[in-house]
Design an enzyme around this catalytic site. Structure first.
Site, PDB file in Angstrom:
ATOM      1  N   ASP A 294      14.365  39.690   1.875  1.00  0.00           N
ATOM      2  CA  ASP A 294      14.457  38.271   2.208  1.00  0.00           C
ATOM      3  C   ASP A 294      14.088  37.488   0.954  1.00  0.00           C
ATOM      4  O   ASP A 294      13.568  38.045  -0.015  1.00  0.00           O
ATOM      5  CB  ASP A 294      13.484  37.968   3.360  1.00  0.00           C
ATOM      6  CG  ASP A 294      13.553  36.543   3.892  1.00  0.00           C
ATOM      7  OD1 ASP A 294      14.512  35.812   3.556  1.00  0.00           O
ATOM      8  OD2 ASP A 294      12.640  36.148   4.643  1.00  0.00           O
ATOM      9  N   HIS A 446      13.336  32.877   5.630  1.00  0.00           N
ATOM     10  CA  HIS A 446      14.026  33.211   6.871  1.00  0.00           C
ATOM     11  C   HIS A 446      15.487  33.601   6.642  1.00  0.00           C
ATOM     12  O   HIS A 446      16.376  33.189   7.378  1.00  0.00           O
ATOM     13  CB  HIS A 446      13.934  32.055   7.878  1.00  0.00           C
ATOM     14  CG  HIS A 446      12.540  31.571   8.117  1.00  0.00           C
ATOM     15  ND1 HIS A 446      11.544  32.378   8.631  1.00  0.00           N
ATOM     16  CD2 HIS A 446      11.959  30.363   7.896  1.00  0.00           C
ATOM     17  CE1 HIS A 446      10.421  31.683   8.730  1.00  0.00           C
ATOM     18  NE2 HIS A 446      10.643  30.462   8.275  1.00  0.00           N
ATOM     19  N   HIS A 447      15.703  34.442   5.622  1.00  0.00           N
ATOM     20  CA  HIS A 447      17.044  34.940   5.300  1.00  0.00           C
ATOM     21  C   HIS A 447      17.068  36.475   5.283  1.00  0.00           C
ATOM     22  O   HIS A 447      17.572  37.069   4.334  1.00  0.00           O
ATOM     23  CB  HIS A 447      17.505  34.428   3.931  1.00  0.00           C
ATOM     24  CG  HIS A 447      17.535  32.942   3.799  1.00  0.00           C
ATOM     25  ND1 HIS A 447      17.384  32.301   2.576  1.00  0.00           N
ATOM     26  CD2 HIS A 447      17.694  31.965   4.715  1.00  0.00           C
ATOM     27  CE1 HIS A 447      17.450  30.993   2.760  1.00  0.00           C
ATOM     28  NE2 HIS A 447      17.636  30.762   4.052  1.00  0.00           N
ATOM     29  N   PRO A 448      16.513  37.154   6.281  1.00  0.00           N
ATOM     30  CA  PRO A 448      16.453  38.620   6.212  1.00  0.00           C
ATOM     31  C   PRO A 448      17.840  39.251   6.252  1.00  0.00           C
ATOM     32  O   PRO A 448      18.726  38.802   6.995  1.00  0.00           O
ATOM     33  CB  PRO A 448      15.636  39.001   7.454  1.00  0.00           C
ATOM     34  CG  PRO A 448      15.885  37.873   8.417  1.00  0.00           C
ATOM     35  CD  PRO A 448      15.989  36.640   7.556  1.00  0.00           C
TER      36      PRO A 448
END
Length: 507
Positions: A294, A446-448
């Site tokens: 992330d 919050h970009h996994p």
């Protein structure tokens, strides 16, 4: 007691961004029978539609509520958002609809993934969007998602852009398009002052189609795999437990955590972990749940000398992509301009309307973690470990980003706004002090991505057509297949992957 329902041509598991795209595209032809399963609700709230209210959505049932395990670099556990509603992340995110720089996609092709470079994905990026006044060779017109710069822009963000130019950074004409570096206004999926999620843009216009069935409040339990083929999906609603058959293909679009969890619950994953957890191993696929990564984030926060106007958009209206070191193939840092004070709790943190923020995030992190089962119960959230700053090079990039942000923050263009630096504070200057600050203020962007990555090696999960290795009739088509994260917020990339997957699925 389990009930068996009808069989469908396609069962799409997960009604987030990718699921909405695929369900809508597959049902453009009336002969396809498609079931879309979504664990969250079909009903949106007023806050979902109001762009500035998005941070509050992270504390609602529209977010799964995952928290990482304690991170070895910080000793702390941090919450990480995952959408639980039709539209998924696009229903609760900050609405930046931007592509990474082309170099971060070309790295996929250069690693051996033929057909997955930027130019290969470009038709699908264009297919998803509707833009105005852009280069038609690069940007789309007539797609479901209408995207464009903030209207009206916040004046403090406009001054931050002037400050970036004053300190020598180029102004980008289309920083969201994937070809530019420098600073510019972000494209946002906000239309007439309201959020436009993937559910709004793709799914709602398709709901009348006879071939489409949408079931919400449906928690997927496991996949049925018989004779090496995925033949059914087991799920539950408040009305009971069901098994739905699939004569064509099951498509997992449950996201980076959800798709990996469902595969492992179904016996597809790292054999030793599955056996230890109590799951019978059907396909020993070590890459399931591995390669999690992330974008980590930290901020420079300023108290403002005068009130900052209330946000009309998403707070983060403009950003820059920069290279922090010479010799890099592309930009490795995003600098985000935010019209509100940061999220870091501190005694001197400005209140609402009394501050602004320059966020910095390493865009090409080297740190890698994992998703693992905490239980065989599908209701129990998985163990999530992105290993933020596990690789010291990511921490070094963050430090270079903080120094760059401070340089912008001192520019004369901000004189009318700047009160003083609230965080990390003017006394925090040395490398050790800044590293400590970054660790203390770690926040996920919050970009996994990455837990079911594309490839043909032993550590990959899906092939270049998104088929799961070792299982027929099963594909994954969401952010989990991304091998290395692009230099951008990920929603536009997930849309493009889903558009391409839908084309692959159609006979």
């Amino acid at each position: 007691m389990e009930s068996t329902t009808d069989s469908y041509d396609y069962v799409v598991v997960g009604g987030g961004t990718a699921g909405c795209v695929i369900a809508a595209r597959l049902t453009e032809h009336d002969d396809a029978r498609v079931l879309l399963l979504e664990a969250g609700t079909a009903h949106t709230t007023t806050d979902m539609s109001a762009p500035p209210a998005w941070p509050a959505l992270l504390s609602t049932s529209a977010n799964w509520g995952d928290t990482t395990v304690p991170q070895r670099a910080t000793g702390t556990a941090v919450p990480i958002a995952r959408g639980r509603a039709l539209g998924g992340g696009s229903a609760i995110n900050a609405m930046n609809f931007v592509r990474g720089h082309r170099s971060s996609y070309d790295a996929w092709a250069e690693s051996g993934l033929a057909g997955w470079g930027f130019d290969d994905l470009l038709p699908y990026f264009k297919r998803s969007e509707n833009t105005s006044g852009r280069d038609p060779t690069l940007r789309g017109v007539g797609g479901p998602l209408t995207v464009g710069p903030p209207t009206p822009p916040n004046p403090v963000v406009a001054s931050l852009l002037e400050a970036a130019a004053e300190t020598g950074h180029p102004r980008a004409s289309d920083i969201s398009g994937g070809a530019d570096e420098g600073f510019g206004w972000a494209d946002l999926n906000i239309v007439d002052g309201r959020r436009q999620s993937a559910a709004d843009a793709y799914l709602t216009p398709a709901l009348h189609r006879p071939g489409l069935t949408v079931v919400t409040g449906a928690l997927a339990h496991r996949l049925r795999i018989t004779g090496g083929r995925c033949t059914a999906v087991e799920y539950s609603t408040e009305d009971g437990t069901f098994a739905v058959g699939c004569t064509g293909e099951v498509v997992l679009t449950a996201g980076t955590m959800g798709s990996a969890q469902l595969l492992m619950l179904s016996g597809v994953g790292p054999g030793e972990h599955l056996r230890r957890t109590g799951v019978d191993v059907l396909v020993d696929l070590p890459g399931v749940g591995a390669n999690l990564h992330d974008h980590p984030m930290t901020n420079v926060v300023y108290r403002s000398a005068r009130p900052v106007p209330a946000a009309a958009n998403n707070h983060g209206e403009a950003f820059g992509l920069v290279r922090t070191e010479p010799g890099l193939d592309g930009p490795d840092l995003q600098v985000l301009f935010i019209d509100a004070p940061g999220h870091i709790p501190a005694a001197d943190m400005p209140g609402a309307g009394q501050g602004y923020t320059i966020g910095v995030s390493p865009m090409l992190p080297r740190s890698r973690g994992s998703v693992r089962l905490a239980s065989t119960d599908p209701c129990v959230l998985p163990l999530v470990d992105p290993d933020y700053f596990g690789d010291d090079r990511d921490l070094d990039t963050a430090l270079r980003g903080l120094r760059l942000a401070r340089e912008i923050g001192r520019a004369h263009a901000l004189d009318a706004w700047r009160g003083h630096e609230a965080q990390p504070g003017p006394g925090t200057t040395g490398d050790d002090a800044l590293r400590d600050y970054v660790r203390r203020t770690l926040a996920p962007y919050h970009h996994p991505v990455g837990t079911c990555r594309i490839g043909d090696d032993a550590a990959s999960v899906v092939d270049t057509t998104l088929r799961v290795h070792g299982v027929d009739g099963l594909r994954v088509a969401d952010g989990s297949v991304i091998p290395s994260i692009p230099s951008a917020n990920t929603n536009a990339t997930v849309c493009a992957i889903a558009e391409r997957a839908a084309e692959m699925l159609r006979p």
